[in-house]
Design a protein around this motif. Sequence first.
Motif, short mmCIF file in Angstrom:
data_model
loop_
_atom_site.label_atom_id
_atom_site.label_comp_id
_atom_site.label_asym_id
_atom_site.label_seq_id
_atom_site.Cartn_x
_atom_site.Cartn_y
_atom_site.Cartn_z
N ILE A 109 7.94 51.33 45.55
CA ILE A 109 7.35 52.62 45.95
C ILE A 109 7.75 53.72 44.98
N HIS A 110 6.74 54.36 44.42
CA HIS A 110 6.98 55.42 43.45
C HIS A 110 6.62 56.75 44.12
N TYR A 111 7.56 57.68 44.04
CA TYR A 111 7.38 58.99 44.65
C TYR A 111 7.17 60.04 43.57
N MET A 112 6.21 60.95 43.81
CA MET A 112 6.07 62.12 42.94
C MET A 112 5.88 63.32 43.84
N LYS A 113 6.36 64.45 43.35
CA LYS A 113 6.16 65.67 44.12
C LYS A 113 4.69 66.08 43.96
#
Length: 246
Positions: free
Chosen positions: A10-14
């Motif tokens: 899982i890749h998170y970006m703002k």
Amino acid sequence: MHNSAIFGSIHYMKGQAGPVYVMVGADAIAVIDVGFPSDAKTIIAYVRDVLGRDINDIKMIVLTHSHFDHVNGVDYLTERTGARVAAHESARKYLTGEQALPVTSLSSYMSFLVFLIRNRFPRPSLTDICLMPRAGIPGFKKGIETRVETWLKDGEGVPGLPGWEVVHTPGHTDDGICLYNFKERALFSGDTIINDKGVLRLNRLLVWNEAALKNSFRKLRQLPVDSLFPGWGKPVKKKDVLKDVM
Ligand SMILES: [Zn+2]
């Protein structure tokens, strides 16, 4: 990339308002919520330039609920990738434009406004504002252009996301869902639980039904969760993290 983090697959970006989540598999990529068109652009750039993948690998978009800051980038992303869209069956009336999301109480709007100012959210670009199709704004009857192909049900799986199960969590809205992975002890909470500058809260901003929200949280508390991916704010990795929710 600035303001991004990786938690396994899982890749998170703002995002412009809430976070952008990209779930990366060997054959397919899934996206959880697409806030604004500029968030869709961020996702495309990330998948193509950072992951080095074909953007047509984005096969599935799951919407956690129909609020504007979670659905407004969907049309932009599906037009460019051909990804399929899934949402809870009770979101059908909002996403097709048949009904407007209910207008909540004045005090709920006021707390939302205070929250936005305090968090300096949202920061949508001019394009976002111009392209915003008004889908998901309480009181406006306008759906997304994209046809949702999969209507999800409580307790069932999500096509293309092995290991993830739908948990219907009405409260913040009536159509809210969380996605839970038992093996990973991971939960996408949508706007049911938010990370408000390090404080985990049930989301009472623009709340549809407070009693239903509490009920839904009782249901979530039965699940072991060590990784929380909220609908606002950063993900939290902590043993039994739902114990910290206020
Ligand atoms: Zn919301």
